[in-house]
Design an enzyme around this catalytic site. Structure first.
Site, mmCIF file in Angstrom:
data_model
loop_
_atom_site.group_PDB
_atom_site.id
_atom_site.type_symbol
_atom_site.label_atom_id
_atom_site.label_comp_id
_atom_site.label_asym_id
_atom_site.label_seq_id
_atom_site.Cartn_x
_atom_site.Cartn_y
_atom_site.Cartn_z
ATOM 1 N N SER A 603 0.718 -1.194 -0.128
ATOM 2 C CA SER A 603 0.266 -0.105 -0.032
ATOM 3 C C SER A 603 0.861 1.219 0.086
ATOM 4 C CB SER A 603 -1.078 -0.059 1.345
ATOM 5 O OG SER A 603 -1.924 0.872 1.095
ATOM 6 N N ASP A 678 -8.854 -4.700 -6.054
ATOM 7 C CA ASP A 678 -8.609 -3.815 -5.042
ATOM 8 C C ASP A 678 -9.455 -2.297 -5.047
ATOM 9 O OD1 ASP A 678 -7.424 -2.100 -3.119
ATOM 10 O OD2 ASP A 678 -5.390 -2.753 -3.686
ATOM 11 N N HIS A 710 -7.565 -5.248 -1.319
ATOM 12 C CA HIS A 710 -6.328 -4.602 -1.044
ATOM 13 C C HIS A 710 -5.273 -5.577 -0.450
ATOM 14 C CE1 HIS A 710 -3.744 -1.203 -1.133
ATOM 15 N NE2 HIS A 710 -3.850 -1.191 0.403
#
Length: 734
Positions: A603, A678, A710
């Protein structure tokens, strides 16, 4: 030959006599099935825990098979009922009906022997003294949101996009008819930023319901799809076509949704909307009720997120009463916590703010006048747990003892005197009784897997140890975990790091080293919990002969406003400078192989990973980036604009931080991993970076998890971490 063998055996026996029992015993080796949360053996490798729930001021231990009453003074337990009792009393017979465990059981009414349990289809209120079912809930399955109120017994829920309220008897009233993907009722808004986690807010009396209404019809859809899982021989009539699952995604600088707040009165069956004005480019958050259920309080921000008001509204009419508090900042204001009224004084409330540079607690009058700042110092209040009614104090968690600790404190409303409630070490979480006189303190320390203490909250706190968990890793090859500080790139700020050394560490050898990085806001990696907060994957890598290094750079959490805002309008830049100070420290260590340094993150950490390998190609040989942000103009407006402003107002910052123009600078081995579905960091990021690499002639590797969001769910996480590991094994060890 026999003589040599005998001499060797004698020598071995003599050597064994000098070794400790631990050294002569064969140590076991971890697998990812042991260490990863999706692993088949993971639950056996976690420290023992006890799950608790307060029944007013009485402590209940919730286990899978039973609930017990716990004496908070000595920890002695008395069984109340078991799982079979509940299923029998509730008349649940089939496997689909039966409650499967009691971990989530809760006791809503002080003094009444009622327990609420769940079976996945409905919530059931059981009288465990009379041994009978009292009530079944309304509409549990397939609801998009649901909130029960114990005072009125009413339940608010969202079903097929429409908002309903059912009374105690289960009679439902439909409040809306225009709900859809575009018009969202009763759910979290503003993409869960600003501390928002839901959209239904019952008044203390249980007779009024405040709820969010989000119009996102003007927000662009991003075209996610779900790939059908079809057998090699599909069934008759089964489609082989992927299913569109678009998600509404307001990107930085683009049109965002509009939120309003409605209030439904169960007595009059009328709905009014708060008169907050035009909702365009505004954020409404941290909704709170006055104790008398007559007034609603809400923090309101402009789109720039640098101008914030606390506003009060008449719950009966929706009329604005007053703007009772105002806070501005040249960068951003970020309200994350609703106000909380004192249980013994309905004319005063506490509020959290970092307006003095650190998040602290302020005491205010009902009309917003500040009485005094209750906590202060170069440390942050991390959570307010509640109030102690007898001592008239606030119970909270902070890192006053150390920037990497979390400890439990009380502060007097009258004079601001602070009292440490726990042992002053480690990382603590507390659960407070209704009156605030008792506290369950669950904590760990770098060498303590888990302890649970029962604390008596007073001017002179008392502590009784209820659990000392055994080390579940005993008998395994466990690496060395260490912790320290180094200076940030500004030369003055202390940064905390964690290191995991290889199993069987030899200081005369040189080891490949992997830096694990996150680095973004609202997160940290290093703390004073067990193994200094080390992720289990680090242990797996250390077992394979790697040094792991983790540094919390400027921009991460729990260090105050200046520390966090150092990255404003140019995300990744100061963070990289700090991470390179970590690299400088690593290169000073004789056992770190400077020619074999890798980096991994997910991320924001994926963004940092690619930033580091492309900006410092001479340093990083191998990188694995998961779900990476590539260009902040494609990230969501609420988060992205807080830290970067808009692409229109900060074009230089967006250009500087974009990784698209860094594709040409990739020299080492880079693997990018992405969940195909995602909805947080959209696949557009990595796919566009791949296109830029194609144009630049550079060669990253790419792996995708179909159907995953995600983060990889369940056992796929084991596969993911084996893949990450193998990439470093293939390219960094050589």
């Amino acid at each position: 030959m026999k003589i040599k063998t005998f001499v060797g055996l004698v020598a071995w026996i003599a050597l064994a006599g000098l070794l400790s029992p631990q050294m002569t015993m064969a140590q076991k080796t971890f697998t990812l099935e042991d260490l990863n949360f999706g692993g088949k053996n993971y639950h056996k490798m976690r420290p023992e825990n006890r799950y608790t729930e307060w029944w007013g001021n009485q402590l209940i231990r919730n286990e899978a098979e039973y609930c017990a009453l716990v004496n908070v003074k000595n920890g002695k337990e008395q069984r109340l009922f078991n799982l079979d009792d509940i299923n029998h009393w509730a008349g649940l017979q089939t496997s689909e009906e039966k409650v499967r465990h009691l971990y989530s059981a809760f006791f809503p009414y002080s003094g009444k022997p009622y327990v609420m349990v769940k079976n996945g289809r409905e919530d059931l209120l059981v009288d465990f003294k009379a041994k009978k079912l009292v009530k079944r809930s309304t509409r549990v399955q397939n609801t998009q949101a649901r909130e029960w109120n114990k005072i009125s017994g009413a339940t608010a829920y969202v079903l097929h996009h429409q908002l309903f309220v059912a009374d105690r008897e289960g009679n439902a009233t439909q409040l809306t008819r225009d709900g859809s993907r575009d018009i969202v009722y009763g759910q979290a808004v503003h993409r869960d930023e600003f501390g928002i986690s839901g959209g239904l807010f019952w008044s203390p009396s249980g007779t009024k319901l405040a709820f969010y209404r989000m119009d996102q019809s003007m927000v662009t859809d991003f075209p996610l799809v779900t790939i059908q899982e079809v057998d090699w021989k599909p069934k008759e009539g089964e489609s082989r076509m992927a299913t569109p699952e678009p998600t509404k995604y307001p990107m930085a600088g683009e049109t965002s949704h509009k939120v309003t707040v409605g209030v439904y009165d169960t007595n009059t069956q009328r709905t009014v909307y708060l008169d907050a004005g035009d909702p365009t480019d505004r954020y409404f958050t941290n909704i709170a009720w006055s104790p008398d259920s007559k007034t609603i309080y809400m923090f309101e921000l402009n789109r720039d997120q640098n101008d914030c008001y606390l506003v009060s509204y008449d719950a009966e009419t929706g009329r604005k009463i007053a703007q009772i508090y105002h806070e501005t900042d040249e960068k951003y204001v970020e309200p994350l916590h609703p106000i909380r009224f004192l249980p013994w004084d309905s004319n005063r409330f506490i509020m959290q703010s970092q307006k003095d540079g650190y998040n602290h607690i302020y005491l205010c009058t009902r009309d917003g006048k500040e009485i005094r700042q209750l906590t202060s110092g170069k440390w942050v209040v991390m959570e307010v747990l509640g109030f102690n009614n007898g001592e008239k104090s606030v119970i909270y968690a902070s890192n006053e003892c150390s920037p990497i600790q979390r400890n439990l404190w009380s502060v007097s409303i009258a004079n601001g005197k602070r009292t440490l409630l726990d042992n002053g070490k480690g990382w603590h979480f507390g659960e407070l009784s209704k009156d605030g006189n008792a506290l369950v303190d669950t904590y760990s320390e770098p060498d303590v897997p888990r302890n649970i203490d029962l604390i008596g909250v007073s001017a002179k706190p008392s502590r009784h140890n209820w659990l000392t968990a055994a080390d579940p890793w005993k008998g395994y090859n466990v690496p060395e975990y260490s912790n320290g500080t180094l200076k940030a790139a500004d030369g003055t700020t202390d940064l905390y790091w964690r290191m995991v050394k290889p199993v069987g560490f030899d200081p005369t050898k040189k080891y490949p080293t992997v830096i694990y990085v996150y680095g973004g806001p609202h997160a940290h990696n290093v703390d004073a919990s067990w193994h200094y907060g080390s992720r289990s994957w680090e242990t797996y890598m250390a077992q394979k002969g790697y040094v792991l290094f983790i540094l919390d750079n400027r921009g991460s959490e729990n260090r105050g406003r200046t520390f966090e805002q150092a990255t404003f309008r140019h995300l990744g830049q100061e963070e990289m400078k700090d991470q390179m100070e970590g690299v400088k420290y690593l290169k000073s260590l004789p056992y770190v192989d400077a020619d074999r340094i890798g980096v991994h993150g997910w991320s924001f950490g994926g963004f940092m990973t690619i930033s580091l390998i492309t900006n410092y190609p001479e340093t990083f040989k191998v990188a694995v980036a998961g779900g990476p942000v590539i260009d902040w103009k494609w990230y969501e407006a609420m988060y992205g604009e807080r830290y970067m402003d808009t692409p229109q107002t900060n074009p230089e910052g967006y250009a500087m931080t974009s990784l698209l123009n860094k594709a040409k600078d990739l020299k080492g081995k880079l693997q990018i991993i992405q969940g195909l579905n995602d909805p947080v960091v959209l696949p557009q990021h990595c796919l566009t970076f791949l296109k830029a690499c194609i144009g630049a002639g550079t060669q990253p590797d790419f792996f995708v998890y179909p159907g995953e969001p995600h983060n990889m769910r369940g056992h796929q996480s084991v596969h993911l971490h084996e893949r990450i590991t193998q990439y470093f094994e293939d390219y960094l060890k050589k």
